[in-house]
Scaffold this motif. Structure first.
Motif, PDB file in Angstrom:
ATOM      1  N   UNK A   6       0.842  -1.202   0.000  1.00 15.74           N
ATOM      2  CA  UNK A   6       0.000   0.000   0.000  1.00 15.74           C
ATOM      3  C   UNK A   6       0.876   1.250   0.000  1.00 15.74           C
ATOM      4  N   UNK A   7       0.609   2.133  -0.941  1.00 17.24           N
ATOM      5  CA  UNK A   7       1.393   3.364  -1.043  1.00 17.24           C
ATOM      6  C   UNK A   7       0.541   4.597  -0.750  1.00 17.24           C
ATOM      7  N   UNK A   8      -0.492   4.411   0.084  1.00 14.91           N
ATOM      8  CA  UNK A   8      -1.390   5.532   0.368  1.00 14.91           C
ATOM      9  C   UNK A   8      -0.642   6.699   1.001  1.00 14.91           C
ATOM     10  N   UNK A   9       0.450   6.395   1.710  1.00 15.48           N
ATOM     11  CA  UNK A   9       1.197   7.476   2.359  1.00 15.48           C
ATOM     12  C   UNK A   9       1.833   8.415   1.342  1.00 15.48           C
ATOM     13  N   UNK A  10       1.898   7.984   0.077  1.00 15.13           N
ATOM     14  CA  UNK A  10       2.461   8.847  -0.955  1.00 15.13           C
ATOM     15  C   UNK A  10       1.417   9.749  -1.610  1.00 15.13           C
ATOM     16  N   UNK A  11       0.145   9.512  -1.300  1.00  9.34           N
ATOM     17  CA  UNK A  11      -0.915  10.391  -1.803  1.00  9.34           C
ATOM     18  C   UNK A  11      -0.778  11.747  -1.127  1.00  9.34           C
ATOM     19  N   UNK A  12      -1.007  12.794  -1.869  1.00  6.56           N
ATOM     20  CA  UNK A  12      -0.900  14.148  -1.310  1.00  6.56           C
ATOM     21  C   UNK A  12      -1.682  14.272  -0.017  1.00  6.56           C
ATOM     22  N   UNK A  13      -1.060  14.867   0.973  1.00  5.32           N
ATOM     23  CA  UNK A  13      -1.699  14.977   2.280  1.00  5.32           C
ATOM     24  C   UNK A  13      -2.994  15.748   2.263  1.00  5.32           C
ATOM     25  N   UNK A  14      -3.052  16.837   1.469  1.00  5.60           N
ATOM     26  CA  UNK A  14      -4.271  17.630   1.457  1.00  5.60           C
ATOM     27  C   UNK A  14      -5.422  16.867   0.810  1.00  5.60           C
ATOM     28  N   UNK A  15      -5.099  15.932  -0.092  1.00  5.54           N
ATOM     29  CA  UNK A  15      -6.152  15.105  -0.686  1.00  5.54           C
ATOM     30  C   UNK A  15      -6.611  14.052   0.312  1.00  5.54           C
ATOM     31  N   UNK A  16      -5.673  13.442   1.020  1.00  7.73           N
ATOM     32  CA  UNK A  16      -6.052  12.451   2.029  1.00  7.73           C
ATOM     33  C   UNK A  16      -6.954  13.050   3.089  1.00  7.73           C
ATOM     34  N   UNK A  17      -6.730  14.322   3.398  1.00  3.70           N
ATOM     35  CA  UNK A  17      -7.474  14.962   4.483  1.00  3.70           C
ATOM     36  C   UNK A  17      -8.881  15.386   4.084  1.00  3.70           C
TER      37      UNK A  17
END
Length: 386
Positions: free
Chosen positions: A1-12
């Motif tokens: 899983x590479x979710x940590x590489x998704x832009x933080x503002x998008x994750x939030x």
């Protein structure tokens, strides 16, 4: 899983509270839903026929990025006839994939990281994520004490040297409040003296009930700093056709079209031919729908007041936003219990920023029969709380 590489503002970013409620409704089979802001009328048949003719004639290829020239001219003529706005189709009008993409395009063009965007609260939840994805900061002005209207007196203290844009939405989702010419004039007097832009979201402009719609772009000093956003979703019951428009001075439009080009290339060609029919032969298609909404607005307002809600009478759109504070529940608990116990779906006010807490939004874009039955169940629920 590479979710940590998704832009933080998008994750939030959270899924819209409106959609969250709609997804919850899908768990039941017998719900009376007053949630989604979608007209319950079919797209007028002459518009559907125009789209069919275009498709059968092979008009299914890319259009110019800015949209069909004849559609841009028709859109400019429409707002000129209806609202007294003077824009050229050729270089001051863009055809977008709905009003949502128009807002995104406009914000991407004018915002930079760190600048501020001032907007009223409670307000439609689609603005803040777009602002934050540009690295800008939303600044909310509490309008719960002013009839849900962003007045010049409330706005002025929120303006700083970081303010890049003010968003006006009139008529408003979720409250149905509509700014009067006098209120717009006072805002124009304040804003025309400052180096900032205004995005005027006028998607409900054809659904103003008790007076003609007015646009801030028509007031002195405002045309060169205003981006007017409009579209056909609400006026012509064309939500799925995804056609919106921007009207802005050429110096802005020449840059917005770059964002449009690389973002979506162009709006769907067949939808554009349908829109051309809507804005010409269907210039007054919204009138019978508006009369139906007025009847529903009046009925919903009177019923809610009689039940015991503190509620303002909407001036436009097809929403009503009563306070639930006297019932002792937060808006999410109120909405979820109403759904679970009475099978009526409304949207918690907290979906429209924290300033919407203490309210619920009801959409009366439904039949009078559905509206009446839903309000009967709402009354039964409220009585169970007393």
């Amino acid at each position: 899983m590479l979710e940590h590489l998704v832009r933080g503002d998008i994750r939030d970013i959270a899924i819209s509270g409106i959609r969250q409620m709609a997804n919850r409704v899908a768990q039941y089979k017998d719900v009376l839903s007053l949630t989604i802001g979608q007209p319950d009328f079919p797209t007028p048949q002459h518009i559907v026929d125009a789209a069919s003719r275009a498709a059968n004639a092979g008009k299914t290829v890319y259009t110019p990025n800015a949209g069909l020239p004849e559609l841009r001219d028709a859109a400019a003529a429409f707002v000129r006839t209806k609202y007294g706005l003077d824009y050229r189709g050729a270089d001051e009008t863009l055809v977008t994939v709905g009003a949502s993409q128009a807002i995104d395009m406009a914000l991407r063009t004018i915002l930079e990281p760190g600048v501020e965007v001032v907007l009223p609260g409670p307000v439609y939840p689609g603005y803040e994520p777009l602002i934050r994805m540009c690295g800008a900061v939303p600044v909310y002005v509490d309008v719960t004490g002013s009839g849900f209207k962003l007045t010049a007196e409330l706005l002025e203290p929120a303006l700083t040297d970081k303010t890049r844009c003010v968003i006006l939405a009139s008529p408003s989702n979720p409250t149905g409040a509509a700014l009067s010419p006098e209120e717009l004039s006072a805002l124009a007097e304040l804003l025309s003296r400052r180096d900032l832009f205004v995005i005027s979201d006028e998607i409900y402009s054809e659904l103003v009930y008790d007076r003609p719609h007015a646009s801030i772009a028509a007031f002195p000093g405002m045309r060169d700093r205003t981006i007017v956003v409009n579209g056909l979703s609400k006026s012509h019951s064309m939500t799925g056709w995804r056609i919106g428009f921007t009207f802005a001075p050429a110096y802005l439009t020449q840059h917005m079209v770059k964002v449009l080009q690389y973002n979506v290339t162009c709006a769907a060609s067949v939808s554009q031919y349908a829109a051309l029919e809507a804005l010409t032969a269907g210039i007054d298609d919204a009138l019978p729908m508006r009369e139906a909404y007025i009847a529903r607005r009046d009925y919903a307002y009177e019923r809610l007041a009689a039940i015991g809600f503190d509620v303002a009478k909407p001036e436009g759109a097809f929403y009503i936003f009563p306070s639930i504070r006297r019932f002792g529940l937060d808006s999410t608990t109120f909405a979820y219990r109403l759904l679970d116990e009475q099978r009526v779906a409304v949207v918690p006010g907290s979906a429209f920023t924290a300033l919407g807490e203490g309210y619920i939004r009801l959409s009366y874009a439904c039949s009078m029969e559905t509206l009446g039955a839903a309000l009967d169940r709402l009354e039964a629920f409220v009585n169970s709380l007393r």
